[in-house]
Design an enzyme around this catalytic site. Structure first.
Site, PDB file in Angstrom:
ATOM      1  N   ARG A   1       0.831  -1.221   0.000  1.00 31.37           N
ATOM      2  CA  ARG A   1       0.000   0.000   0.000  1.00 31.37           C
ATOM      3  C   ARG A   1       0.861   1.264   0.000  1.00 31.37           C
ATOM      4  O   ARG A   1       0.519   2.262   0.643  1.00 31.37           O
ATOM      5  CB  ARG A   1      -0.936   0.031   1.225  1.00 31.37           C
ATOM      6  CG  ARG A   1      -1.970  -1.065   1.276  1.00 31.37           C
ATOM      7  CD  ARG A   1      -2.977  -0.940   0.136  1.00 31.37           C
ATOM      8  NE  ARG A   1      -4.129  -1.792   0.356  1.00 31.37           N
ATOM      9  CZ  ARG A   1      -4.217  -3.068  -0.019  1.00 31.37           C
ATOM     10  NH1 ARG A   1      -3.205  -3.642  -0.656  1.00 31.37           N
ATOM     11  NH2 ARG A   1      -5.309  -3.751   0.212  1.00 31.37           N
TER      12      ARG A   1
ATOM     13  N   SER B   1     -10.774  -0.859   3.241  1.00 27.29           N
ATOM     14  CA  SER B   1     -10.073  -1.060   4.519  1.00 27.29           C
ATOM     15  C   SER B   1      -9.680   0.298   5.079  1.00 27.29           C
ATOM     16  O   SER B   1      -9.029   1.086   4.390  1.00 27.29           O
ATOM     17  CB  SER B   1      -8.793  -1.856   4.307  1.00 27.29           C
ATOM     18  OG  SER B   1      -9.079  -3.098   3.747  1.00 27.29           O
TER      19      SER B   1
ATOM     20  N   GLU C   1      -5.381   3.689   6.309  1.00 30.17           N
ATOM     21  CA  GLU C   1      -5.021   3.476   4.906  1.00 30.17           C
ATOM     22  C   GLU C   1      -5.419   4.694   4.057  1.00 30.17           C
ATOM     23  O   GLU C   1      -4.623   5.157   3.251  1.00 30.17           O
ATOM     24  CB  GLU C   1      -5.672   2.196   4.382  1.00 30.17           C
ATOM     25  CG  GLU C   1      -5.073   1.775   3.076  1.00 30.17           C
ATOM     26  CD  GLU C   1      -5.792   0.618   2.422  1.00 30.17           C
ATOM     27  OE1 GLU C   1      -5.122  -0.093   1.708  1.00 30.17           O
ATOM     28  OE2 GLU C   1      -7.004   0.447   2.609  1.00 30.17           O
TER      29      GLU C   1
END
Ligand code: EPU
Length: 346
Positions: free
Chosen positions: A171, A246, A342
């Site tokens: 990520r 998420s 995130e």
């Protein structure tokens, strides 16, 4: 004059509700959509751009607005998909940054090109995919990226970053660091294959293929359909229930810390993440801390996937962020692990 270019329109005081999947009712001081590369010079020279701050927006599926945006929001809307190379076995295909991600994935599969099937149904745009290095079901987009075409807004020049230049990680990418405000993704070039090995080892994929009766010789399109079914069964549709996927990254800890946690919680899902590093399932930590389905007003933890925070209707960004901080504090007190958001929180 070439073409019939419509002059770039920068609007004032624009409602951003349709442009963020959490459905936050916030406004931008200035807003524009970039539909043509030819409009870039005018955009970079404009007063709101030069004054800043500037926010480049894709599908708005990876951010949480906690307040009105005081500067210029630019929705990246460049469109177009073209083949750059086809050697019969593999293709190099370029997609413009504003293309819808899932629409592009479906297009590649319809052409018989494999590689992106595990990343089906992820909300957002092609241009956001390398920034976040989107990943799901054992695949990250970096696995298929050949290069990324960017605009350096400081110099106004186009530049091509190779996969190595992008410094991809879980990520993460160069675009989130030094390049965050300077490098704008214009297009992404993918290397896809007609006979790529399928990745079906992750979690529920095999079971979903078996359920569909195609486990013996699945095609990339079968894997895509399986991924779509799994996602639909667990993850809320942003069109129905506001969310940004998420909300936390899966935390990566030292093997010593992971071993200590596993003594007390032997069923904690964990995965190797490089030498001496272990990735833990944040969804499990939040779930076992008793927060799955927890709600404070309209801000909630999703009841089927604890890693996703949802807006049940009228939650404000500040309320969502308060809930996120409560989740962080609870998990940290209980397990000694700090969860990092995130999405970008603004
Ligand atoms: N788990 C629980 N309770 C929960 C949620 C998960 O016990 O409420 C457990 C599961 O049983 C499983 C483990 O935690 O053993 C991992 O769960 P899952 O496979 O659902 O994946 P995840 O780690 O929670 C990541 C990505 C998702 C991606 C899935 C599938 C991150 C931050 N999230 O979630 O990506 O779809 O894997 O590959 O890495 C996103 O980034 O927005 C996203 C949805």
């Amino acid at each position: 004059m070439k073409g019939q270019a419509v002059a770039l329109e920068i609007r004032r005081d624009v409602d951003l509700t349709p442009y963020n999947t959490f459905g936050m009712r916030v406004r931008a001081a200035y807003f524009t959509e970039l539909c043509a590369k030819d409009d870039l010079p005018a955009l970079l020279a404009s007063e709101p751009f030069r004054r800043g701050p500037v926010l480049w927006l894709g599908g708005g599926s990876n951010l949480l607005f906690t307040q009105d945006y005081p500067g210029l929001v630019i929705r990246m809307a460049l469109q177009g998909v073209r083949i750059l190379e086809d050697d019969g076995e593999t293709v190099c295909v370029e997609a413009a940054a504003g293309e819808n991600w899932h629409g592009f994935v479906s297009h590649t599969l319809s052409q018989g090109w494999a590689g992106l099937e595990n990343l089906s149904l992820i909300p957002g745009t092609v241009g956001a995919s390398p920034i976040q290095n989107i990943g799901a079901y054992g695949v990250e987009v970096q696995d298929c990226i050949e290069s990324v075409l960017c605009m350096d807004t400081a110099s106004g020049r186009e530049t091509v970053l190779s996969r190595a230049d992008c410094h991809f990680d879980y990520r993460d990418s160069v675009f989130k660091h030094e390049g965050r405000d300077r490098l704008v993704v214009l297009a992404v070039r993918f290397r896809l294959a007609r006979h790529a090995p399928l990745r079906i080892g992750y979690g529920d994929i095999r079971a979903a293929l078996a359920e569909a009766g195609v486990e013996a010789q699945p095609s990339a399109a079968d894997v895509s359909r399986a991924v779509i079914r799994i996602r639909q069964s667990k993850l809320p549709d942003p069109a129905v229930l506001g969310n940004a996927g998420s909300f936390f990254k899966n935390p990566v800890v030292s093997s010593e810390q992971a071993e200590a946690l596993l003594v007390r919680h032997p069923d904690l899902p964990h995965y190797p993440a490089g030498p001496g590093r272990i990735k833990l399932a944040a969804g499990w930590l939040i779930d076992r801390a008793g927060l799955k389905g927890y709600r404070e007003g309209d801000a909630g933890v999703h009841d089927r996937q604890a890693l996703v925070l949802v807006n049940h209707g009228q939650a404000s960004g500040k309320e969502m962020w308060q809930l996120a901080q409560k989740v962080q504090a609870t998990v940290e007190t209980r397990y000694g692990v700090r969860l990092e958001p995130e999405p970008i929180v603004l």
